[in-house]
Design an enzyme around this catalytic site. Structure first.
Site, short mmCIF file in Angstrom:
data_model
loop_
_atom_site.label_atom_id
_atom_site.label_comp_id
_atom_site.label_asym_id
_atom_site.label_seq_id
_atom_site.Cartn_x
_atom_site.Cartn_y
_atom_site.Cartn_z
N TYR A 33 0.85 -1.19 0.00
CA TYR A 33 0.00 0.00 0.00
C TYR A 33 0.88 1.23 0.00
O TYR A 33 2.09 1.16 0.22
CB TYR A 33 -0.93 0.00 1.22
CG TYR A 33 -0.26 0.33 2.54
CD1 TYR A 33 0.55 -0.60 3.18
CD2 TYR A 33 -0.41 1.58 3.13
CE1 TYR A 33 1.17 -0.30 4.38
CE2 TYR A 33 0.21 1.90 4.34
CZ TYR A 33 1.00 0.94 4.96
OH TYR A 33 1.62 1.24 6.14
N LEU A 211 11.23 1.29 6.89
CA LEU A 211 10.57 1.80 5.70
C LEU A 211 11.21 3.16 5.37
O LEU A 211 11.32 4.03 6.24
CB LEU A 211 9.08 2.02 5.96
CG LEU A 211 8.36 2.51 4.70
CD1 LEU A 211 8.12 1.37 3.73
CD2 LEU A 211 7.06 3.20 5.04
#
Ligand code: PLP
Length: 291
Positions: A33, A211
């Site tokens: 996503y 991330l």
């Protein structure tokens, strides 16, 4: 006005938007996503978000459901149909719908894509956000959090732990007592070298352990322009507790100065001067993209 979602080629009322129970995202969290912030109707750092989404799909060997041009148009349309001035567009792509079986479907199925939009209240002045309280907790995620996978159970548990401690976020700590990042944000500290007086920003390097946040990327780019020194190495919990300032970065919440960690005040307990300079520069970075 009803909310509208995009689901596999159709724009449908959000309340009735559905995917099949054999969607591999539902069965296995087999998907990725991304979240693109919208400020004053403008998509911020948009290409970097699509780059990351495409990279995640390639890592998981999921086909791109639509071209980047089409994705841009769909995301714009969702923002427009939901009249989002300030908020986010959420894009989720999964490997698609197939009879439940761990391995990839033998007969390829089209990837599934959902796009939704949400209004968010932005602070009146982006350079003056509310401070947050943080706790620390174990980093229990898989070994590839650099992929923005929809498998977020450890992040969910970490965020819940923060909520139960009346804090806003949990900063995740690895087995070496180093902070990797927050459950949904990148973590930063500011340290002043006691001898030289030099100010250094520290944040975990963008390897497979974190991330690589888009706001983080923007800040690294701004650092060059403003000649801030960034040390992209992990910091320990001890370093965090004795830091002069700390803050976190994410697209949903931009930059949030940290007031306390595990109940202990960081620095003066107010937004520090370096964090304020970063906030100002980031607010300019956003304003420069808004027409
Ligand atoms: N780290 C994690 C685990 C996240 O979930 C997020 C955002 O959701 C970030 C960092 C920040 O990334 P970005 O700046 O792209 O929002």
């Amino acid at each position: 006005m009803p909310r509208i979602a995009y689901v596999n080629g159709r724009y449908v009322p959000h309340a009735h938007a559905q995917v099949g129970i054999e969607d591999r995202g539902y069965q296995f969290a087999d998907g990725v996503y991304d979240v693109v912030p919208i400020v004053k109707g403008t998509f911020i750092d948009e290409d970097w978000h699509w780059d990351r989404l495409e990279r995640g799909l390639a890592e998981l060997r999921i086909d791109q459901p639509v071209s980047r041009k089409a994705l841009t148009m769909i995301a714009r349309r969702i923002a427009k149909m939901n009249m989002i001035e300030n908020g986010i567009v959420y894009v989720q792509v999964t490997r698609g719908e197939a009879p439940r079986d761990h391995k990839f479907p033998a007969k390829p199925v089209p990837p599934a894509m959902v796009v939704t939009g949400r209004h968010l209240k932005m602070p009146d002045d982006l350079a003056k956000p509310q401070m947050i309280d943080v706790i620390t907790g174990p980093d229990q995620r898989w070994a590839r959090p650099d992929i923005k996978s929809i498998s977020l159970l450890p992040n969910v548990l970490a965020k819940q732990a923060a909520a139960e401690a009346n804090a806003y976020e949990t900063w995740l700590v690895n087995e070496r007592n180093e902070v990797t990042e927050g459950s949904s944000a990148n973590a930063w500290i500011v340290r002043r070298d006691p001898e030289s007086g030099r100010v250094i920003l520290k944040t975990h390097q963008s390897d497979q352990a974190i991330l690589k946040g888009i706001v983080r990327t923007a800040l690294v780019a701004l650092a060059e322009k403003h000649q801030w020194s960034i040390d992209e190495t992990p910091f320990t919990v001890d370093e965090l507790m004795s830091a002069d300032e700390a803050f976190q970065s994410s697209s949903g919440n931009m930059i949030r100065p940290v007031r306390s960690v595990n109940g202990s005040t960081i620095g003066s307990g107010e937004t520090g001067p370096v964090t304020q300079e970063i906030l100002n520069a980031f607010a300019d970075h956003i304003a420069s993209q808004c027409s």
